[in-house]
Motif scaffolding. Sequence first.
Motif, PDB file in Angstrom:
ATOM      1  N   MET A   1      14.306 -21.214  22.843  1.00 35.75           N
ATOM      2  CA  MET A   1      13.865 -20.297  23.865  1.00 35.75           C
ATOM      3  C   MET A   1      14.489 -18.941  23.598  1.00 35.75           C
ATOM      4  N   SER A   2      13.661 -17.931  23.583  1.00 35.69           N
ATOM      5  CA  SER A   2      14.153 -16.597  23.286  1.00 35.69           C
ATOM      6  C   SER A   2      14.233 -15.704  24.513  1.00 35.69           C
ATOM      7  N   GLN A   3      13.808 -16.192  25.653  1.00 37.48           N
ATOM      8  CA  GLN A   3      13.921 -15.383  26.858  1.00 37.48           C
ATOM      9  C   GLN A   3      14.345 -16.260  28.020  1.00 37.48           C
ATOM     10  N   PHE A   4      14.898 -15.631  29.025  1.00 37.28           N
ATOM     11  CA  PHE A   4      15.397 -16.348  30.192  1.00 37.28           C
ATOM     12  C   PHE A   4      14.630 -15.895  31.420  1.00 37.28           C
ATOM     13  N   LYS A   5      14.520 -16.795  32.393  1.00 30.55           N
ATOM     14  CA  LYS A   5      13.926 -16.407  33.660  1.00 30.55           C
ATOM     15  C   LYS A   5      14.561 -17.240  34.767  1.00 30.55           C
TER      16      LYS A   5
END
Length: 65
Positions: A1-5
């Motif tokens: 995963m390259s982004q967080f939310k």
Amino acid sequence: MSQFKIQEPTEFLQDFIMLTQNAKRRIWVQTMNFDPGPHIDVCVSSLINAARRGVDVRINVDWIA
């Protein structure tokens, strides 16, 4: 995963179940709380199913917190 939310709890649970179902090698979980209840029961069931498929499942609980 390259982004967080930031996820709502139900969204997190759905993602957790999906990821445990798709795991091939390992699932390592680190948490501060792992108290019994309906949501944790769903997580545990998913982890048990993954372990039965041969996935390396580990849970690290910070019980001092």
